[in-house]
Enzyme design. Sequence first.
Site, PDB file in Angstrom:
ATOM      1  N   SER B 515       0.877  -1.170   0.000  1.00  0.00           N
ATOM      2  CA  SER B 515       0.000   0.000   0.000  1.00  0.00           C
ATOM      3  C   SER B 515       0.910   1.215   0.000  1.00  0.00           C
ATOM      4  CB  SER B 515      -0.835  -0.009   1.275  1.00  0.00           C
ATOM      5  OG  SER B 515      -1.318   1.269   1.548  1.00  0.00           O
ATOM      6  N   THR B 516       0.425   2.349  -0.431  1.00  0.00           N
ATOM      7  CA  THR B 516       1.261   3.549  -0.365  1.00  0.00           C
ATOM      8  C   THR B 516       0.799   4.439   0.789  1.00  0.00           C
ATOM      9  OG1 THR B 516       1.584   3.284  -2.724  1.00  0.00           O
ATOM     10  CG2 THR B 516       2.337   5.338  -1.802  1.00  0.00           C
ATOM     11  N   HIS B 517       0.437   3.796   1.892  1.00  0.00           N
ATOM     12  CA  HIS B 517       0.042   4.544   3.081  1.00  0.00           C
ATOM     13  C   HIS B 517       1.224   4.660   4.026  1.00  0.00           C
ATOM     14  CE1 HIS B 517      -4.317   2.989   2.226  1.00  0.00           C
ATOM     15  NE2 HIS B 517      -3.889   3.818   1.331  1.00  0.00           N
ATOM     16  N   ASN B 518       2.287   5.264   3.529  1.00  0.00           N
ATOM     17  CA  ASN B 518       3.461   5.532   4.368  1.00  0.00           C
ATOM     18  C   ASN B 518       3.135   6.770   5.185  1.00  0.00           C
ATOM     19  OD1 ASN B 518       4.079   4.838   1.413  1.00  0.00           O
ATOM     20  ND2 ASN B 518       5.854   4.003   2.470  1.00  0.00           N
TER      21      ASN B 518
END
Lengths: 414, 590, 224
Positions: B515-518
């Site tokens: 996911s790109t939920h950094n």
Amino acid sequence: MMNKLTQFLTTAMLALAGAAVHAAPDQALIQRGEYLARAGDCIACHSAPGKPAFAGGLAIDSGHGIIYSTNITPDKQHGIGAYTEKQFADAVRKGVKADGTHLYPAMPYTSYAKVSDADIKALYAFFQSGVKASAFDAPASKMRFPFNLRFGMGFWNYFFADAKPFAAQAGWSDKVKQGAYLVEGLGHCSSCHTPRGFAMNEKASNSGQPAFLAGGELNDWPVPSLRGMPRWSEAQIVDYLQTGRNHGSAVAGEMTAVVEHSTSHLREDDLQSIAAYLKALPPAPARSPAVKPQGSQETARKLTAAVNLTLGERLYLDNCVACHFVNGKGASRVFPELDGATVINADNPTALISVMLHGARTPSTDKAPSILVMPGFARRLSDAEVATLATFLRQGWSNSAASVSEREVAKVRK
Amino acid sequence: MSNITNDEVDVVIVGLGWAGSIMAIELAQAGLKVRALERGPDRPPEDFAYPKPADQYAYAIKNKVFATPRDAALTVRYNDSETALPTRKWGAFAPGTGVGGSGLHWTGVLIRPTTTDIKLKTYADHAYKRGSLDPDLRIKDFPFTWDEIEPFFDKFDKICGLSGNTGNLKGIIQPGGDPFEGPRSSPYPLPALHDTYNSSLFAETAKKMGYHPFPNPSANVSQAWTNPYGAQLAPCNYCGYCSKYPCLNYSKASPQTAILDVVKRMPNFSMRVNANVIRVDLHADKKTARGVTYIDENKNEVFQPAKIVILSSFQFANVRLMMLSGIGQIYNPLTETGTIGRNYAFLSNGDATLFFKDKHFNPFATAGATGEMFNDISPGNFEDGIKLGFIGGAKIHSSQATGAPIGTALPKGTPGWGKGWKEGMVDWYGRSMKIGITTTCMSYRGHHLDLDPNYKDPWGQPLLRMTFDWRQNELKLQRYLRDIVLGIAKELGPDSISENFLSLDSHWDITKYVSTHNVGGAIMGDSPRDSALNRYLQSWDVHNVFVPGGNAFPQNFQANPTATIGAITLFAAEAIKNQYLKNPGPLVQV
Amino acid sequence: MATAAAVPIASIPLVRQAHADGLEGMSLNQYQPVFFSAPEWQFILAACDRLIPAEGRGPGALETNVPVFIDQQLHNGLGDDVYMDGPHPENPAPTLGFQGTLTPQQSYRAGIKLAQQHAQKKFGKSFEQLAAADKDAMLTALQKNEISFAELGEPALKASSFFGQLLGDAKNGYLADPMYGGNKDMKAWVAIGFPGARAAFTEWVDMHNVKYPLGPVSVSGKRA
């Protein structure tokens, strides 16, 4: 891009400082003039891409040669800076320049004849003090013989131009009267929406005549009748003029620029007046298409099931259903309705074919800023496929119009 | 290559994604002269007219609208004793670029954290015995209350045309929604998207087993919608090309559909694309910024003077820019001094794939946010974590975010190539569904961001270095969740199940997309001692710099971050308009 | 034999559909590769023919022009988005991702060369001349990294990396939109029951567990 042009033009028009050529201009009058110039859509013809606002130079193909719009900024040499108010009034309402030459009726002076003295005064104030002067030298028009003989316009005017001022009809409410004044005069809707005669004259010039705004053709496109507007409510008419979209329709073709530059700038009450007026006109006798009451359900059902499809149905599912859906109803204010649409049922299929090939986009307006783009399908579909799909649209749901041929599509595609 | 100085603006916005677009319109509508600088290209909607985005290879395999590792790589290592290596190809995450940022192509799940999530430290201190959790845990509360932030969640929900079932309206639980959600002041703007077959099977079973499923809250709108800015969205047609794709139908709330056509009409707004900001320029006393410097498409170095600087590029790009500009002090994990780079967190996912040879799931008929989920396993909603010694939870869901065929899951034992693979595709495409988890992720002393000493980007600046790995806390959580998911999966009676969960000895595998939920790295907090920003996203160190983005989260909750990013950005914009402009200076006194 | 393929639409006169132009209408035996040399092309054809063979249900890689796709992708900059700067340490942890020094173009050139070297050494023939079973065995050996490219003179490339690249590209070509040169006539989509670029399923989202009947359409508008 349209957006940038609008932005640029807006900025240019607001450049008041240093543009005043007459003493003590009344700001309120100038702003009134600016608003009326929007109603008259002067900018549409008197501004060319890349040139200063109102400096002219737009090439208009009249069919008999090119007419170039003139510089109407307050520049004294190249524009109308030296015009008196009377000279300005005569140009706008009679089509006569200060030096006596006739304007071609590409300038809709036959409509502007209805503009009141008070409004002329305001427009004059705007063009003298509210517009930035530009020394741009608009090119001379190049009309073919004998149309290059401007004195001939005198004869044309004698036969075809109605120079009478605006006259309200008995029984009109104030609202309808205001709407009539705007539509007959500055709006010059008649230029496109009234059928024309052999001499390119509008066949009617005021509301009393049954041909007025009864629709016609423009550059091969069918132009709808505005009389009575039986399919739309007043609110829907206002929505369309304000934003280029409403419950079932979205603007395409020449009207897109009219919405973007003119009608979307009008006040709500003026638009309501226009709508009230149009609804008040007795409708033109129209061919009633044979309505197929079960048609809508039948088409929706067939498209949903997606078996044993005709080519037209298959093309619809492969190209159109994403936005217009199986019921052909689209979605209010975003995807136009196809079931019952005027442009689809028009005898002349040119507008429909054109939109299918080239797409359409809503203008960005104050009340509806979103630019919604319908793609063109010219690359994706052959002439035969467009003809088949257009035929399907014209006969699907409750629609009822003649088939479209491959030849007709090829003609539009050129 | 020459040095240019632009005209001064009131506000310069670095990065025109969601956060940048929200700031742009809010501040431009307040009358400020606003200029947005975007590293990537413009992305006008006609580029994505039907059917162009219906192209899995371009958008989902070659990442057409994403940043490239060539331009935007970071380096990664598991702990401070290792040498970090570059993310030469994207794997676990993939940042966006261009106007709209990732907002152009996100999945569109728009969901709020719970009231517990925003006060997780308080919850942990109260619920867990001292010493029962990892001593390196560094979780914190968000520095606002639910009542303060809720109106801004509400506003962003309306900006996006949020579609779903209301769960808690002003404290009263509503049927069909999430009973665990924090109280809403308004109902969802639009009805829920329709369920696909997999979601309805999952929801039915989950309900029977005592869970509380509800439709994924969606920013792919279910009906035509006009948002508070006057922008229009069109009804989603479940085209199946959503997550990683620009929307072909004006149905996905994005900066393009929700904001940009409106703000572009304003003469006090301007933007430059292909403008890579390399630095925020500070005054000599380092207390305020005087503008930013960017490299334009002709390789000129351009200085953009501004009174206020908004850093709204992606989470780690924001953090990196602060480091490169000397805003605040870079965090040192050994001494725990410095605040820029600390509290970096991510998330983990996992799933079971269920194969049914006789069912038709039609995976291509779906929107991004299509699916059903439940939040029963969320901090504060269940007690097992306390007993088992981990803190955290997960969304448990069956979603169908996209249905295109490259990468189709095949049953265990199917050959990877040859006749067996080919026939596997014919037999099993459209015959499977997933039940997945999206977990929380805590922050730890040793998980942090800083500047890499070995690798540089094409502009000669050091790459961001990320130090991160899975900790026992998250791995124990994964094993716990696995049992729940497999329990539900077995109830559904598939022909076979394949699973994908972390084990207790798993290292973070950056080759597989998560996911790109950094989040984290420049977090918001109550004190400049351990946070980079105050509650208004204002830098404690440089008071005219605001940094909206996922960087502000002190740890990650299980809800997707966009709703919160929208809310905190709107909250910050209000503070700028109502407080900062009148009295430029630190907005929070400590 | 029943497959997930859509029911063919017999009523549509096929003459109405214009022949696809460009890559989409290419026939494999007329295609001139732009990246691969003639010998390399032979390897690619033969390898693709085993990775996705003709036998069994569903079309094979050659029938769907997969090699055309691969050739075109390599020619058009596949891999130019990768971060290639050094340093490149030895033995990076596999979980930290690709750390190689070769571009896809370099990998294919080297991989084909070394694979052919191996085939000559082991069988005395080039790969494309081998029997199907031997081809499969060799591909498996590449996949499992049982063939040492380092020993054959190229330490920068692992056989398994080369194989992984080739297999991934083959699958992409098989299933991508036909505008890229593969998935000819959308045969792979027809076989698995994927509707392609139609991207409009408002009424179908509610039709749970109902087989979708309509064949695919490509981005260019071609029907199957």
